[in-house]
Design a protein around this motif. Structure first.
Motif, short mmCIF file in Angstrom:
data_model
loop_
_atom_site.label_atom_id
_atom_site.label_comp_id
_atom_site.label_asym_id
_atom_site.label_seq_id
_atom_site.Cartn_x
_atom_site.Cartn_y
_atom_site.Cartn_z
N TRP A 117 0.83 -1.20 0.00
CA TRP A 117 0.00 0.00 0.00
C TRP A 117 0.87 1.26 0.00
N ARG A 121 0.62 4.16 -2.80
CA ARG A 121 0.23 5.54 -2.47
C ARG A 121 1.35 6.54 -2.69
N SER A 129 -3.60 2.44 -11.16
CA SER A 129 -4.74 2.03 -10.33
C SER A 129 -4.68 0.57 -9.95
N VAL A 145 -3.19 -4.45 -5.35
CA VAL A 145 -4.08 -3.29 -5.39
C VAL A 145 -4.83 -3.35 -6.71
N GLU A 147 -8.12 -1.47 -8.81
CA GLU A 147 -9.03 -0.32 -8.88
C GLU A 147 -8.88 0.57 -7.65
N ASP A 148 -7.63 0.87 -7.30
CA ASP A 148 -7.27 1.78 -6.21
C ASP A 148 -7.60 1.25 -4.82
N ARG A 149 -7.87 -0.04 -4.71
CA ARG A 149 -8.20 -0.61 -3.41
C ARG A 149 -7.31 -1.80 -3.12
N VAL A 317 -6.84 5.73 6.71
CA VAL A 317 -7.97 5.46 5.81
C VAL A 317 -9.11 4.79 6.57
N HIS A 318 -8.77 3.82 7.41
CA HIS A 318 -9.78 3.09 8.19
C HIS A 318 -10.47 4.03 9.17
#
Length: 322
Positions: A117, A121, A129, A145, A147-149, A317-318
Motif C-alpha cells: 500500500w 500511495r 490504479s 491493489v 481499482e485503487d483498493r 484510511v480506516h
C-alpha cells in the motif's frame, strides 16, 4: 492529520509518525523481544505508540490512528491475527489488546499489504490504479491493489502470493505445502541456488565455492557482493531466481491484469540484474503473448520505510471510514 505506523519484524520493531503525504516526521526502532514472547511484543508496541504520540510534531495536525503491520494472516476486520509464523499468535485479538491500553483508533494489517500500500500511495505505484507487489526477502510476500483498493479477500487473508503453488510435488514449504513460489523465488532460494552452482564447480562456481570455503557458509551479503563484481556463478543463481519469479508473474497477470509489478525486498536491491530475467521469463510464459497487454516491472522505492508508512496510511484510511 497524522497517523502512527508500527512494523513488527523478526529482529526489530520499527515505528513512525507519518503525515498524509507519507512523510515520516518522528521514528523509533527497538529490537524485537527475544524468544518471540507475545506479551513482551505487545508491550513493546504499546510503549512505542505512546512515545510516538508524545513526539508527534503539532504543526502536522492531530494523530488520529495507529496501524500495526504484522507477518501472517489478519482478518478482514483488521483486528485479529489468525496466524503468524514466528510469533505464537493464533486467533490473537491484537486490536482489542492494544485498545485496552491505548486511547487511539487501532488497526492491524499484514506486513506485505502495508508495504504494498505504501508503494501504491507514495512510491513506485503512485501513478497506476492496479498494481501487484512481490517482496523478495527471506520469503516471498505479496500485495495486490486493484481499482485503487487493497485486495484482502473474503476472510482477509488474500494476497499471500508467495504460497502460490508453482511446482507439483516440489520443494517442501514452511506453510506445509509443496512447490510454493517462496521455495524458488526468495532470498533463501537464491542462497540454495548459489550453493548448487558452487557444488558444480568449474569456472562459474569457483568464486562462490572459494567464499563458502573461507567463511564456512554463503550469506546473502556474499552473493550480493559477487553479483556486484559481475561473478558469473552468482549471476547465474540470480537469473534462475528471476526466471521462476517471471513465470509466477505470468500466471498472476492473467488473473489480476496489473498495470505494474513492483519488486521489493532485500534481493530487489540487485535492480535490473533481477528485473531482466523476470521480464524475459514473463514474456516467454505469458498466454496469448502479443495480444495481451504487458505491464511494467520496476523496483520498489520506499525500501525499509514501506511497512511503517503503509501501516500508518491504512490506519488513517480506516479511521476516516468509520
Amino acid at each position: 492529520m497524522q497517523a502512527i505506523g508500527i512494523d513488527i519484524g523478526g529482529t526489530k520493531i520499527a515505528g513512525g509518525v507519518v503525515t498524509e503525504l507519507g512523510e515520516i516526521v518522528a521514528e523509533r526502532r527497538v529490537p524485537t523481544p527475544t524468544g518471540n514472547d507475545s506479551e513482551a511484543i505487545v508491550q513493546a508496541v504499546v510503549t512505542m505508540i505512546r512515545e510516538l504520540q508524545a513526539e508527534a510534531p503539532a504543526e502536522h495536525g492531530q494523530v488520529v490512528a495507529a496501524g500495526v503491520a504484522a507477518p501472517g494472516f489478519i482478518d478482514a476486520a483488521q483486528s485479529t491475527v489468525y496466524y503468524t509464523p514466528n510469533i505464537p499468535w493464533r486467533n490473537e485479538p491484537l486490536r482489542a489488546r492494544l485498545n485496552s491500553e491505548l486511547d487511539l483508533h487501532i488497526t492491524i494489517d499484514n506486513d506485505a499489504n502495508a508495504a504494498g500500500w505504501a508503494e501504491f500511495r507514495f512510491g513506485a505505484g503512485r501513478l497506476v490504479s492496479d498494481m501487484t507487489m512481490l517482496t523478495i526477502g527471506t520469503g516471498v510476500g505479496g500485495a495486490i491493489v486493484t481499482e485503487d483498493r487493497l485486495f484482502r479477500g473474503g476472510f482477509g487473508t488474500g494476497g499471500e502470493l508467495g504460497h502460490m503453488r508453482m511446482v507439483p510435488n516440489g520443494l517442501a514449504c514452511g506453510c506445509g505445502a509443496f512447490g510454493c513460489i517462496e521455495q524458488y523465488g526468495s532470498g533463501r532460494a537464491l542462497l540454495r541456488m548459489a550453493g548448487e552452482v558452487a557444488d558444480r564447480g568449474g569456472d562459474a562456481g569457483r568464486a562462490l565455492a572459494d567464499v563458502r570455503r573461507a567463511n564456512g557458509t554463503l550469506t546473502g551479503h556474499d552473493v550480493a557482493a559477487l553479483m556486484a563484481q559481475g561473478d558469473a556463478g552468482a549471476l547465474e543463481a540470480l537469473t534462475e531466481l528471476g526466471t521462476w519469479l517471471g513465470q509466477a508473474c505470468a500466471s498472476l497477470s492473467v488473473i489480476l491484469d496489473p498495470q505494474l509489478f513492483v519488486i521489493g525486498g532485500g534481493v530487489a536491491q540487485s535492480g535490473e540484474l533481477l528485473l531482466a530475467p523476470i521480464r524475459e521469463a514473463y514474456r516467454s510464459h505469458l498466454p496469448a503473448r502479443g495480444f495481451h497487454p504487458e505491464p511494467e516491472f520496476v523496483i520498489a522505492e520506499l525500501v525499509n520505510d514501506a511497512g511503517v508508512v503503509g501501516a500508518a496510511d491504512l490506519a488513517r484510511v480506516h479511521a476516516k471510514a468509520i
